[in-house]
Design a protein around this motif. Structure first.
Motif, short mmCIF file in Angstrom:
data_model
loop_
_atom_site.label_atom_id
_atom_site.label_comp_id
_atom_site.label_asym_id
_atom_site.label_seq_id
_atom_site.Cartn_x
_atom_site.Cartn_y
_atom_site.Cartn_z
N ILE A 213 -6.68 3.93 8.03
CA ILE A 213 -6.25 4.03 6.64
C ILE A 213 -7.04 3.07 5.76
CG2 ILE A 213 -4.33 3.51 5.07
CD1 ILE A 213 -2.44 4.64 7.25
N GLN A 214 -7.22 1.84 6.23
CA GLN A 214 -7.97 0.85 5.47
C GLN A 214 -9.42 1.28 5.27
OE1 GLN A 214 -7.13 -2.51 8.04
NE2 GLN A 214 -5.65 -3.37 6.58
N GLY A 215 -10.01 1.86 6.31
CA GLY A 215 -11.40 2.31 6.20
C GLY A 215 -11.57 3.43 5.18
N ILE A 216 -10.65 4.41 5.21
CA ILE A 216 -10.71 5.51 4.24
C ILE A 216 -10.57 4.97 2.82
CG2 ILE A 216 -9.64 7.67 3.48
CD1 ILE A 216 -8.52 7.92 6.38
N ALA A 217 -9.64 4.02 2.63
CA ALA A 217 -9.42 3.44 1.31
C ALA A 217 -10.67 2.73 0.81
CB ALA A 217 -8.24 2.46 1.37
N ARG A 218 -11.35 1.99 1.67
CA ARG A 218 -12.56 1.28 1.26
C ARG A 218 -13.67 2.26 0.88
NH1 ARG A 218 -11.48 -1.99 6.16
NH2 ARG A 218 -10.29 -3.83 5.50
N GLY A 219 -13.80 3.34 1.66
CA GLY A 219 -14.83 4.32 1.34
C GLY A 219 -14.59 4.99 0.00
N LEU A 220 -13.34 5.37 -0.25
CA LEU A 220 -13.00 6.00 -1.53
C LEU A 220 -13.17 5.03 -2.69
CD1 LEU A 220 -9.84 8.27 -1.06
CD2 LEU A 220 -12.09 8.91 -1.95
#
Length: 389
Positions: A213-220
């Protein structure tokens, strides 16, 4: 002769006569219609007939050109990674066994994704776009050159592209563990690349899910913070790939659109996947916004937490069908945070306060009112406060 028998015979005779009349009328109309079509074809101007012929019978003796390019010939390839040699359409055809269905590893927007090993030994993912993915080659090339410059650990990198005639083919870095959708919902696996015991994917632990979840948030957040921000428009589990360390990589920019200037939206038609589409899009809004991505991300968070698909209804506690977002809201009202977590996760892994915090962030993102949703930068700050192991 009996009167009832006479009535039956009369009725049958009338039916036969009416049927014959209808048949004759139908044949006359059909013949007239055919004659009119012939006359219309004979009146077609010569240039129209030639245009039709040119679309249906390709001329293989001359290179194809796109009128958008002012006589620039279509038939080129480019790479954005210095470590990758320039690839040709011929090599991609060979590496994918002529785009064999057996090598399909994903079905993204506007095309299939194939696993391919180049002659250099590099493993890549090859996406063959459908003909209507881009209107013209100029648009396609500009989009690829923009996306090819994006470098971020949570975004799948586009390594290059090939284009010839109507074919548009993208070359991506290969992400070994496949899609998040597979890990959440498909426990079986026949791929040697999937990590698991005896070819079976194990349920993702709670700490791994938070990390994803944290990785997706950073990418977005990175995409939204660019000088010319990019709206993805199709954030969902199948568009998130996991590497060997289960780091999330956002993929499939087939629906992505760049925002020009200081605008917070881009004019385009509604796109995305049912279940993840923000309510304002379904209500008739024609503007894709960063807040639309935030909503889809919130729904994806709930899917990761609960293990339930957002686009399929399921039975609630009362036996009636309910969808994910509504079900989560009902569980929050009853303060049943741990109870809504995927049953495949060991309860010993969970902490009530931590689960409540993650669910709260997700519901803030997936709220119907787009004006009060947090930005992705704010979401990243909130999520960074949650420890992962």
């Amino acid at each position: 002769m009996d009167s009832s028998l006479q009535s039956i015979i009369a009725a049958i005779a009338s039916f036969i006569v009416v049927t014959c009349l209808f048949a004759v009328t139908f044949m006359i109309c059909k013949a007239a219609s055919k004659r009119q079509r012939v006359l219309n074809q004979q009146r077609l101007p010569v240039r129209t007939t030639r245009a039709i012929r040119s679309r249906t019978v390709p001329d293989n003796n001359h290179p194809k050109k796109d009128p958008d390019l002012n006589s620039i010939t279509i038939g080129e390839s480019a790479t954005f990674d210095p470590a990758l040699s320039k690839v040709s359409i011929e090599e991609l055809v060979r590496a994918t066994a002529n785009f064999s269905p057996e090598l399909i590893v994903g079905d993204g927007s506007f095309g299939y994704v194939y696993k391919a090993k180049l002659s250099s030994g590099v493993m890549v993912a090859v996406k063959k776009l459908s003909a209507d993915a881009f209107q013209g080659f100029r648009e396609f090339r500009a989009e690829m050159e923009t996306l090819g410059k994006i470098v971020h650990p949570n975004i799948v990198k586009i390594l290059g592209y090939c284009a010839t005639g109507s074919e548009r083919i993208l070359v991506y870095e290969y992400v070994a563990q496949g899609s998040l959708d597979q890990w959440l919902h498909d426990t079986s696996s026949s791929s040697e690349d999937d990590v698991g015991l005896s070819g079976v994917r194990f349920p993702l632990p709670w700490s791994t899910r938070i990390k994803i979840i944290q990785g997706i948030a950073r990418g977005l957040a990175f995409m939204h913070s660019l000088e010319t921000p990019i709206i993805h428009r199709d954030i969902k589990a199948s568009n998130v790939l996991l590497d060997e360390n289960f780091v999330a990589h956002i993929a499939d920019f087939g629906l992505a659109r760049r925002m020009e200037g200081s605008h917070s939206h881009v004019s385009t038609q509604v796109a995305g996947t049912m279940g993840y589409i923000p309510p304002e899009y379904l209500s008739g809004a024609t503007m894709a916004t960063m807040m639309g991505d935030v909503y889809s991300f919130g729904v994806l968070m709930l899917e990761i937490i609960t293990g339930k698909r957002p686009n399929f209804p399921f039975k609630g506690e009362d036996g009636k069908e309910i969808r994910l977002v509504q079900w989560v809201h009902s569980m929050v009202v009853k303060e049943q945070y741990v109870e809504m977590v995927d049953a495949n996760i060991l309860k010993s892994e969970l902490k009530q306060n931590e689960v409540m915090e993650v669910v709260t962030i997700a519901t803030m993102c997936a709220t119907e009112n787009g004006k009060i949703r947090p930005s992705m930068e704010e979401v990243v700050q909130e999520l960074d406060g949650i420890p992962t192991t």
